[in-house]
Design a protein around this motif. Structure first.
Motif, PDB file in Angstrom:
ATOM      1  N   VAL A 289       0.911  -1.279  -0.008  1.00 46.95           N
ATOM      2  CA  VAL A 289       0.172  -0.049  -0.036  1.00 46.95           C
ATOM      3  C   VAL A 289       0.819   1.318   0.131  1.00 46.95           C
ATOM      4  O   VAL A 289       0.624   2.195  -0.805  1.00 46.95           O
ATOM      5  N   VAL A 290       1.938   1.201   0.887  1.00 45.06           N
ATOM      6  CA  VAL A 290       2.880   2.468   0.851  1.00 45.06           C
ATOM      7  C   VAL A 290       3.428   2.619  -0.569  1.00 45.06           C
ATOM      8  O   VAL A 290       3.475   3.791  -1.005  1.00 45.06           O
ATOM      9  N   LYS A 291       4.018   1.467  -0.988  1.00 45.35           N
ATOM     10  CA  LYS A 291       4.664   1.672  -2.627  1.00 45.35           C
ATOM     11  C   LYS A 291       3.697   2.154  -3.558  1.00 45.35           C
ATOM     12  O   LYS A 291       3.987   2.914  -4.329  1.00 45.35           O
ATOM     13  N   ARG A 292       2.598   1.611  -3.174  1.00 45.10           N
ATOM     14  CA  ARG A 292       1.354   2.113  -4.541  1.00 45.10           C
ATOM     15  C   ARG A 292       1.298   3.645  -4.407  1.00 45.10           C
ATOM     16  O   ARG A 292       1.229   4.234  -5.326  1.00 45.10           O
ATOM     17  N   TYR A 293       1.026   4.108  -3.129  1.00 44.66           N
ATOM     18  CA  TYR A 293       0.579   5.515  -3.164  1.00 44.66           C
ATOM     19  C   TYR A 293       1.608   6.660  -3.120  1.00 44.66           C
ATOM     20  O   TYR A 293       1.579   7.698  -3.657  1.00 44.66           O
ATOM     21  N   SER A 331      -0.851   3.597   6.991  1.00 40.35           N
ATOM     22  CA  SER A 331      -0.301   2.260   6.914  1.00 40.35           C
ATOM     23  C   SER A 331       0.807   2.098   7.818  1.00 40.35           C
ATOM     24  O   SER A 331       0.934   0.747   8.447  1.00 40.35           O
ATOM     25  N   LEU A 332       1.670   2.932   7.723  1.00 38.59           N
ATOM     26  CA  LEU A 332       2.984   2.937   8.679  1.00 38.59           C
ATOM     27  C   LEU A 332       2.795   2.731  10.077  1.00 38.59           C
ATOM     28  O   LEU A 332       3.432   2.104  10.886  1.00 38.59           O
ATOM     29  N   ALA A 333       1.802   3.527  10.555  1.00 40.55           N
ATOM     30  CA  ALA A 333       1.328   3.475  12.073  1.00 40.55           C
ATOM     31  C   ALA A 333       0.660   2.169  12.388  1.00 40.55           C
ATOM     32  O   ALA A 333       0.884   1.717  13.688  1.00 40.55           O
ATOM     33  N   GLU A 334       0.271   1.191  11.423  1.00 42.36           N
ATOM     34  CA  GLU A 334       0.007  -0.265  11.897  1.00 42.36           C
ATOM     35  C   GLU A 334       0.977  -1.143  12.087  1.00 42.36           C
ATOM     36  O   GLU A 334       0.948  -2.081  12.696  1.00 42.36           O
ATOM     37  N   LEU A 335       2.239  -0.803  11.347  1.00 35.12           N
ATOM     38  CA  LEU A 335       3.404  -1.880  11.389  1.00 35.12           C
ATOM     39  C   LEU A 335       3.954  -2.207  13.012  1.00 35.12           C
ATOM     40  O   LEU A 335       4.152  -3.225  13.229  1.00 35.12           O
ATOM     41  N   SER A 352       9.968   3.979  12.301  1.00 36.93           N
ATOM     42  CA  SER A 352       9.962   5.263  12.857  1.00 36.93           C
ATOM     43  C   SER A 352      10.629   6.471  11.825  1.00 36.93           C
ATOM     44  O   SER A 352      10.157   7.525  11.645  1.00 36.93           O
ATOM     45  N   LEU A 353      11.630   5.903  11.273  1.00 39.29           N
ATOM     46  CA  LEU A 353      12.505   6.660  10.354  1.00 39.29           C
ATOM     47  C   LEU A 353      11.669   7.101   9.066  1.00 39.29           C
ATOM     48  O   LEU A 353      11.615   8.092   8.526  1.00 39.29           O
ATOM     49  N   LYS A 354      10.967   5.941   8.662  1.00 38.76           N
ATOM     50  CA  LYS A 354      10.066   6.276   7.452  1.00 38.76           C
ATOM     51  C   LYS A 354       8.822   7.244   7.752  1.00 38.76           C
ATOM     52  O   LYS A 354       8.505   7.818   6.845  1.00 38.76           O
ATOM     53  N   THR A 401      19.440   2.739   5.022  1.00 40.87           N
ATOM     54  CA  THR A 401      18.185   2.930   5.337  1.00 40.87           C
ATOM     55  C   THR A 401      17.339   3.879   4.562  1.00 40.87           C
ATOM     56  O   THR A 401      15.992   3.602   4.606  1.00 40.87           O
ATOM     57  N   LEU A 402      17.584   4.940   3.951  1.00 40.68           N
ATOM     58  CA  LEU A 402      17.059   5.619   3.013  1.00 40.68           C
ATOM     59  C   LEU A 402      17.144   5.364   1.718  1.00 40.68           C
ATOM     60  O   LEU A 402      16.523   6.126   0.912  1.00 40.68           O
ATOM     61  N   LYS A 403      17.127   4.167   1.789  1.00 40.50           N
ATOM     62  CA  LYS A 403      17.478   3.604  -0.003  1.00 40.50           C
ATOM     63  C   LYS A 403      16.262   3.629  -0.796  1.00 40.50           C
ATOM     64  O   LYS A 403      15.886   4.275  -1.984  1.00 40.50           O
ATOM     65  N   ASP A 404      14.965   3.391  -0.189  1.00 37.08           N
ATOM     66  CA  ASP A 404      13.889   3.121  -1.204  1.00 37.08           C
ATOM     67  C   ASP A 404      12.940   4.415  -0.582  1.00 37.08           C
ATOM     68  O   ASP A 404      11.485   4.373  -1.093  1.00 37.08           O
ATOM     69  N   LEU A 405      13.218   5.496   0.077  1.00 32.65           N
ATOM     70  CA  LEU A 405      12.372   6.566   0.414  1.00 32.65           C
ATOM     71  C   LEU A 405      12.783   7.779  -0.424  1.00 32.65           C
ATOM     72  O   LEU A 405      13.793   7.734  -1.048  1.00 32.65           O
ATOM     73  N   PRO A 406      11.725   8.512  -0.236  1.00 33.36           N
ATOM     74  CA  PRO A 406      11.886   9.909  -0.909  1.00 33.36           C
ATOM     75  C   PRO A 406      13.330  10.588  -0.634  1.00 33.36           C
ATOM     76  O   PRO A 406      13.768  10.691   0.494  1.00 33.36           O
ATOM     77  N   ASP A 407      13.942  11.359  -1.660  1.00 36.44           N
ATOM     78  CA  ASP A 407      15.136  12.113  -1.096  1.00 36.44           C
ATOM     79  C   ASP A 407      14.964  13.187  -0.219  1.00 36.44           C
ATOM     80  O   ASP A 407      14.488  14.229  -0.521  1.00 36.44           O
TER      81      ASP A 407
END
Length: 521
Positions: A289-293, A331-335, A352-354, A401-407
């Protein structure tokens, strides 16, 4: 065909082919048997006994197809119809052999059908050729699946490529999904366990095995998708399959909980393998879901900078991106609440970082929405909040840790640039302009006649319903007809009129003469 009491079948012969409708009778018999077989194929998923009836109807369809091909061998039938009848019979034969899992015979029949349709497509006009090419596209997945079952290991890769290219053909896409699922079901027999967060989980449910086996393939297909429409369809298919798998595990958990309640010596404090597997599948679903949005937000961001072509059409706004990031944060809050990972400090730190990264992105677009309505102070505070989140991310990030996250660094550069622009706009903005909101963004319901002293670019004035004057017009007070009341009459004292009143008893000739000449008045 006989009378009302007795049926007497009439066999169609070559001598009767004076009208082409005789061929349609045989064709409709074959189509009726084939369509009934396709209905039974859907029902056989829940009722396996209907598979025997399915094969019987397919044999009947092949029999009618062979009869049609025999009739078309007549000299009265043209070459095109003969070839179409041969292709039709080969297709029905291939479908029968396919359901009987006679892969070699089915592949030969499908290849014959495909060859005939390709020859017909090259011999006729573009309009007719498109119909033949469509039939070839429908047959190709079956041929590749038969090749895979015969021993061609590259055939499954061809099926996946066909699925990526089948964007507009919904029926072909569903067929490919079914064939790929059947292939994975065979491969799933060799899969017995999976590892997640350092713990090995045994996988005993076949549906879970099939899903986990195709997870990497689905993610690779999404990454290789040619356009956003294909990517969205693949995301939706993956999430639907994931939800069904989680529901299956949830049903197994209910049965397991009942067994654990009966067992008195069970360790209730330890997370069972099935519960941990449920947490793993939920983690996959929320991550998808996170990747989709995030993908949708990445596509939408450049469109905010593009000028709007149609004034009457609503374009993308920062509020749309805020909504997408809200869903990501939910979605991240449920993890962190998943069973089995509450004490995993590394996992909690990653989540938490995400959350900090996506909070910074969301806060940036909230600031953008305030800039659009000239709320400079609020926007400036929000930009500072974005920088605060970004600095926290950079301070706590380590490794990849920031590889797949926005810059985050790019976001900081954007914020600094926007801050300078914001300060310049706030200085140039006059007091008069500060009192008036951004007119191009605030909807004003006043008609044109009531705001002639205010300049504003209003595209609705050029539309079909321009707001020029209030209609219907409002009521206005008008002077009414006056009403007169004689209130002074009661306070008026009239003079005595006794001398004017005629006295009784005084008459005669003298009185008459005085009255006649007016002496007595």
């Amino acid at each position: 065909m006989g009378n009302r009491y007795k049926f007497t079948g009439k066999k169609i012969t070559v001598d009767m082919l004076t009208d082409n409708r005789y061929l349609l009778l045989v064709l409709m018999d074959a189509e009726r048997a084939w369509s009934y077989a396709m209905q039974l194929k859907q029902e056989a998923n829940t009722e396996p006994r209907k598979r025997f009836h399915l094969l019987s109807r397919l044999r009947k369809a092949v029999k009618h197809g062979e009869e049609l091909e025999r009739l078309c061998e007549s000299q009265r039938v043209d070459a095109k119809t003969k070839l179409e009848a041969q292709a039709y019979t080969s297709y029905l034969t291939g479908m029968l052999q396919f359901e009987m899992q006679e892969w070699k015979s089915a592949m030969e029949a499908f290849n014959k059908c495909k060859t005939i349709y390709e020859k017909l497509a090259s011999a006729f006009t573009e309009e007719q050729a498109s119909l033949y090419r469509q039939r070839v596209e429908e047959i190709s997945p079956n041929i590749r699946y038969c090749a895979y079952n015969i021993g061609d290991q590259n055939a499954i890769n061809d099926l996946k490529q066909m699925r990526l290219s089948a964007v507009g053909s919904v029926g072909i896409a569903e067929k490919l999904e079914m064939l790929i699922a059947q292939t994975r079901a065979k491969q799933a027999a060799t899969m017995s366990e999976v590892e997640w967060r350092g713990r090995t989980i045994p996988v005993k449910i076949d549906k879970v095995r099939i899903f986990l086996l195709g997870l990497n393939d689905n993610e690779a297909a999404i990454a290789e998708a040619a356009n956003e429409e294909t990517k969205e369809r693949l995301y939706e298919s993956l999430l639907s399959e994931c939800r069904d798998t989680i529901q299956t595990v949830r049903e197994e958990l209910k049965a397991e909980s009942k067994l654990r309640e009966r067992a008195s010596d069970s360790d209730t404090g330890k997370v069972s393998n099935l519960q941990y597997l449920h947490s793993y599948l939920t983690y996959i679903k929320l991550g998808t879901v996170v990747k989709r949005y995030e993908s949708m937000a990445r596509v939408l961001q450049p469109k905010l900078q593009e000028p709007q072509q149609d004034e009457n059409k609503r374009g993308p706004r920062p509020q749309d991106l805020i909504r997408l990031y809200d869903i990501i944060l939910q979605s991240l809050a449920e993890l962190p609440q998943l069973l089995g990972v509450e004490d995993d400090q590394n996992f909690q730190k990653e989540v938490s970082l995400k959350i900090l990264v996506y909070k910074a992105c969301r806060c940036f677009f909230i600031a953008q929405s305030y800039v659009m309505v000239k709320k400079w102070s609020e926007a400036l505070v929000l930009y500072e909040r974005v920088l605060k989140y970004a600095q926290e991310v950079q301070a706590s990030a380590s490794g990849n840790t920031l590889k797949d996250l926005p810059d985050v660094q790019e976001l900081i550069s954007k914020v600094n640039a926007e801050k300078y622009s914001l300060q310049a706009a706030a200085i140039l903005d006059t007091d008069d302009a500060a009192e008036v909101p951004l007119l191009t963004q605030v909807k004003d319901t006043k008609p044109l006649c009531d705001r002639l002293d205010v300049f504003r670019l209003d595209p609705t004035l050029l539309g079909k319903q321009p707001n020029l004057v209030p209609f219907p017009p409002d009521f206005q007070p008008v002077p009414c007809k006056p009403l007169f009341f004689d209130l002074a009459l009661n306070h008026v004292t009239f003079p005595p009129l006794d001398d004017k009143v005629e006295q009784k008893g005084k008459g005669g000739v003298t009185g008459f003469i005085k009255g006649f000449f007016g002496f007595g008045s």
